[in-house]
Scaffold this motif. Structure first.
Motif, short mmCIF file in Angstrom:
data_model
loop_
_atom_site.label_atom_id
_atom_site.label_comp_id
_atom_site.label_asym_id
_atom_site.label_seq_id
_atom_site.Cartn_x
_atom_site.Cartn_y
_atom_site.Cartn_z
N ALA A 33 -2.79 5.26 1.89
CA ALA A 33 -2.05 3.99 1.83
C ALA A 33 -2.67 2.95 2.76
O ALA A 33 -2.66 1.75 2.44
CB ALA A 33 -0.59 4.23 2.17
N GLN A 34 -3.22 3.37 3.88
CA GLN A 34 -3.87 2.39 4.77
C GLN A 34 -5.17 1.89 4.13
O GLN A 34 -5.47 0.70 4.19
CB GLN A 34 -4.14 3.01 6.16
N ALA A 66 -4.93 2.19 11.78
CA ALA A 66 -4.31 0.95 11.32
C ALA A 66 -2.88 0.92 11.82
O ALA A 66 -2.13 1.88 11.63
CB ALA A 66 -4.35 0.86 9.80
N TYR A 67 -2.51 -0.18 12.46
CA TYR A 67 -1.19 -0.26 13.11
C TYR A 67 -0.36 -1.36 12.45
O TYR A 67 0.22 -2.21 13.12
CB TYR A 67 -1.41 -0.54 14.60
N THR A 68 -0.39 -1.34 11.13
CA THR A 68 0.44 -2.28 10.37
C THR A 68 0.87 -1.56 9.09
O THR A 68 0.36 -0.49 8.76
CB THR A 68 -0.36 -3.55 9.99
N CYS A 69 1.77 -2.21 8.38
CA CYS A 69 2.33 -1.63 7.16
C CYS A 69 1.22 -1.23 6.18
O CYS A 69 0.35 -2.03 5.85
CB CYS A 69 3.22 -2.69 6.51
N ALA A 70 1.26 0.03 5.74
CA ALA A 70 0.33 0.49 4.71
C ALA A 70 0.88 0.08 3.33
O ALA A 70 2.01 -0.41 3.23
CB ALA A 70 0.18 2.00 4.80
N CYS A 71 0.08 0.29 2.30
CA CYS A 71 0.55 -0.02 0.95
C CYS A 71 0.34 1.24 0.10
O CYS A 71 -0.80 1.63 -0.16
CB CYS A 71 -0.22 -1.21 0.39
N TYR A 72 1.44 1.88 -0.30
CA TYR A 72 1.38 3.17 -1.01
C TYR A 72 1.15 2.94 -2.49
O TYR A 72 2.02 2.41 -3.19
CB TYR A 72 2.67 3.96 -0.76
N PRO A 73 -0.03 3.34 -3.00
CA PRO A 73 -0.31 3.10 -4.42
C PRO A 73 0.47 4.04 -5.34
O PRO A 73 0.66 3.75 -6.50
CB PRO A 73 -1.81 3.38 -4.53
N TYR A 109 6.71 -0.33 4.57
CA TYR A 109 6.67 -0.20 6.03
C TYR A 109 7.58 0.92 6.51
O TYR A 109 7.27 1.61 7.50
CB TYR A 109 7.01 -1.53 6.73
N ALA A 110 8.70 1.13 5.81
CA ALA A 110 9.57 2.26 6.19
C ALA A 110 8.80 3.57 6.03
O ALA A 110 8.86 4.46 6.89
CB ALA A 110 10.84 2.26 5.34
#
Ligand SMILES: C[S@@+](CC[C@H](N)C(=O)[O-])C[C@H]1O[C@@H](n2cnc3c(N)ncnc32)[C@H](O)[C@@H]1O
Length: 421
Positions: free
Chosen positions: A174-175, A158-165, A349-350
């Protein structure tokens, strides 16, 4: 004066950086975690003749300057140093440089940009984004090497911002969570049809098929991505539900989709084309269907776009354009969508980029062997620079959810949607 001292003069003797140079000189803080090696006098020419941070990037990409240590920390330190340099400092350093015959020769010669710079003519925004030019721009960045991307992105591809739960979630978790968040916002259910535009290596398409029993079609302009995704879909036994095509999103002929996702494509669309892009996606949905737009944004909605000619546009994403979240929302509205939700995942994203930087550093020698030193350097400096960008709020990441209402105005949304966090 030795070259390392010139750099020390620029940075200040207390800077937590050790400088070494081709002339054998050393300066700065011995044993510091960040080490800058000036390997060629021509590095100074790039630094002096390119605007802003472009000179440092060019000198680094060509290998005239090497940066050893954590790149994110190195760029943070250099940003502080450069931010404190006054015009008087610059004049003083230039005088020093001009006294050295070798450096004087280097400074007075203008160098061509490194070959990694995208071969694109700079034309006005409204002339960009023909299908032909977009295909070339996308290929420049994405058709580099699937193996290289596997090392940088990890198994999710995945080459976009992950979301860290959670604070301690891994990049991979996160992906997965990001794809699932998109699926939940779109209220995916078995039997639905999803269109994922700009699908990359097929992560969202496969997630929707595997986790939700959704029939998912993804399209990407990158041939290498499509080939990788098609094989991955077959290997995972998902061919009945998932499909990826090497296709411009504008050439998708099917319609009546229950949901549309666009994860990381909007950055490539161009301001002028946002109305036709959102109208196209609106046209692909059945009434009551939802669209989730996930894109990097800028923190304001002012015109014109900033830094169109900077490092990122020249080396990384040619013809990329960022707009503010309000502008994106306005264009979605104007295409017919009712906006139901918007959120900013900037800090995520950071973290994501920090994970990619770490992955690249771990496979650095392999990466250089795979794509070449210059290209690996472009990725190392761009990803680390973007960590600073998200942390310091030069750029943000917005997910915006829209609905195509029924003719009677019904959204089919629950009163309080619960898609978790
Ligand atoms: C940053 S990547 C995101 C990929 C994927 N969605 C993910 O999350 O990993 C952007 C994607 O947009 C695709 N893209 C850009 N312009 C496109 C166009 N006109 N038509 C189809 N895909 C496009 C690229 O090929 C690439 O797959």
């Amino acid at each position: 004066m030795t070259l390392a001292r010139v750099f020390e003069q620029l940075a200040g003797a207390a800077a937590p950086v050790e400088f070494t140079a081709y002339d054998g000189s050393r300066a700065g803080s011995p044993g510091a975690d960040i080490r800058v090696d000036v390997r060629s006098p021509y590095a100074v020419s790039y630094l002096l003749h390119s605007p802003g941070a472009l000179g440092l990037a060019r000198a680094y990409v060509t290998g005239m300057i090497d940066i050893d240590g954590d790149m994110i920390a190195a760029l943070t330190t250099m940003q502080q140093i450069l931010g404190e340099v006054t015009p008087r400092d610059k004049a003083r350093i230039l005088r020093t440089v001009m006294r050295d015959p070798l450096l004087r020769g280097a400074v007075t010669r203008r160098l061509d940009p490194p070959p990694q710079e995208a071969p694109f003519s700079r034309i006005p925004s409204w002339l960009r984004h023909s299908k032909k030019r977009d295909a070339k721009a996308i290929s420049h960045h994405y058709d580099v090497s699937n193996t290289f991307y596997e090392w940088v992105l990890g198994p999710s591809m995945a080459y976009t911002c992950a979301c860290y739960p959670r604070e301690d979630a891994t990049l991979e978790e996160a992906q997965f969570h990001k794809h699932d968040l998109v699926a939940r916002k779109l209220a995916l259910r078995p039997g639905m049809r999803l269109l994922d535009v700009g699908c990359g290596w097929g992560g969202m398409v496969m997630h929707a098929a595997r986790e939700y029993g959704v029939k998912a079609l993804g399209v990407t302009l990158s041939k290498q991505q499509a080939e990788w995704a098609q094989k991955a879909i077959a290997d995972r036994g998902l061919s009945d539900l998932a499909e990826v095509r090497h296709l411009d999103y504008r050439d998708v002929t099917e319609s009546g989709f229950d949901a549309v996702s666009s994860i990381g494509l909007t950055e490539h669309i161009g301001k002028q084309n946002l109305p036709s892009y959102f109208s196209f996606l609106y046209g692909k949905l059945r009434t009551g269907g939802r669209m989730l737009n996930h894109t990097i944004t800028r923190p304001d909605n002012l015109a014109p776009p900033r830094k169109e000619n900077g490092f990122i546009n020249r080396y990384v994403f040619p013809d990329g354009e960022l707009e503010g979240p309000g502008f994106i929302q306005m264009k979605m509205n104007d295409a017919g969508f009712e906006i139901r939700h918007q959120e900013n995942l900037r800090e995520h994203y950071a973290r994501t980029l920090t994970g990619w930087c770490r992955n690249l550093d771990e496979r650095w020698d392999d990466a250089v062997a795979e794509v070449g030193d210059g290209t690996a350097r472009v990725w190392r400096v761009y990803m680390a620079g973007c960590v600073l960008g998200f942390n310091q709020n030069w750029i943000q990441l917005h997910q915006t959810l829209g609905v195509k209402l029924d003719a009677d105005g019904s959204s089919h949304m629950p009163l309080r949607p619960d898609w978790g966090s």
